[in-house]
Enzyme design. Structure first.
Site, PDB file in Angstrom:
ATOM      1  CE1 TYR A 199     -69.964 -20.162  73.335  1.00 33.68           C
ATOM      2  CE2 TYR A 199     -71.174 -21.547  72.059  1.00 33.68           C
ATOM      3  CZ  TYR A 199     -70.311 -20.498  72.320  1.00 33.68           C
ATOM      4  OH  TYR A 199     -69.957 -19.897  71.088  1.00 33.68           O
ATOM      5  CE  LYS A 201     -71.717 -16.973  72.259  1.00 32.92           C
ATOM      6  NZ  LYS A 201     -71.026 -15.800  72.179  1.00 32.92           N
TER       7      LYS A 201
END
Length: 242
Positions: A150, A154
């Site tokens: 993640y 991002k």
């Protein structure tokens, strides 16, 4: 002019849809699973006097991205604001993370954002106007244990945002990112009390944010007042990083 928000059936995406509707903008949202939740957001938006539509699509698939944009334009007319909010988590320590866990999150959160940007850019370039707002995360700025996939995705969204801003700025298009911290959503509701308490201790304002507080920043970046802002990452975290 209409707004397209990916992952708009709940949480931050739903709050963003309602914020734009409140400001008189027609809204299209994409959703992956819950038709009922998506239609509830549509009903909320329509109650504010605007047109709204929910379209089922998987942003990790190129054909779905193209279809999503085409259906939004067919229902609402030109789409000049894109909010890339759709995302997933599949957490685990890096040394134990499977390639499937890595690929799924990179594909949805980063590749999906790229595919949506690439799909809409020809229209924005032709119009010589438009706004792209990408949802990143404080995890993309500072990393987060247990979220290698993640955090990497991002962080990639930030790089994509800044690169696109340089590529299309001369045509009157701005591209920015918003990096939420701990926000009251279904995702944070599932955290243990110990994790929540530990997070609050690190937040200068001493509380989790509200989805509406992210939505107001996204709305600002889409407004005329933000016409001279591009390539930026606005952290909305209550001072988490201080």
């Amino acid at each position: 002019m209409s707004v397209l928000i990916t992952g708009g059936s709940r949480g931050i995406g739903a709050a963003i849809a309602r914020e734009f509707a409140q400001k008189g903008q027609d809204v299209a949202i994409s959703y992956l699973g819950s038709t009922e939740k998506a239609q509830a957001v549509v009903a909320d938006c329509e109650a504010m006097g605007v047109k709204a539509v929910a379209i089922q699509a998987d942003v990790s698939r190129e054909d779905d991205c193209k279809r999503l944009l085409a259906e939004a334009k067919s229902a609402l007319g030109p789409v000049l604001v894109l909010v890339n909010n759709a995302g997933q988590t599949k957490d685990g320590l890096a040394m134990r993370m499977s390639l499937e866990q890595w690929d799924q999150i990179i594909t949805t959160n980063l590749t999906g954002t790229f595919l949506m940007c690439r799909a809409i850019l020809p229209d924005l370039l032709k119009a010589r106007a438009g706004r792209i707002i990408n949802l990143t995360s404080v995890a993309g700025l500072y990393g987060n244990a247990g979220q290698a996939n993640y955090s990497a995705a991002k962080a990639g969204v930030i790089g994509l945002t800044q690169t696109l801003a340089k590529e299309v700025g001369s045509r009157g298009i701005t591209v920015n990112a918003v990096a939420p911290g701990f926000i009251e959503t279904d995702m944070t509701a599932s955290l243990s009390d110990a994790i929540k308490d530990g997070a609050r201790e690190r937040i200068v304002l001493g509380r989790f944010g509200k989805a509406e507080e992210i939505a107001s920043v996204v709305s600002f970046l889409a407004s005329d007042a933000a016409a001279y802002i591009t390539g930026q990452v606005i952290e909305v975290s209550g001072g988490l990083s201080l």
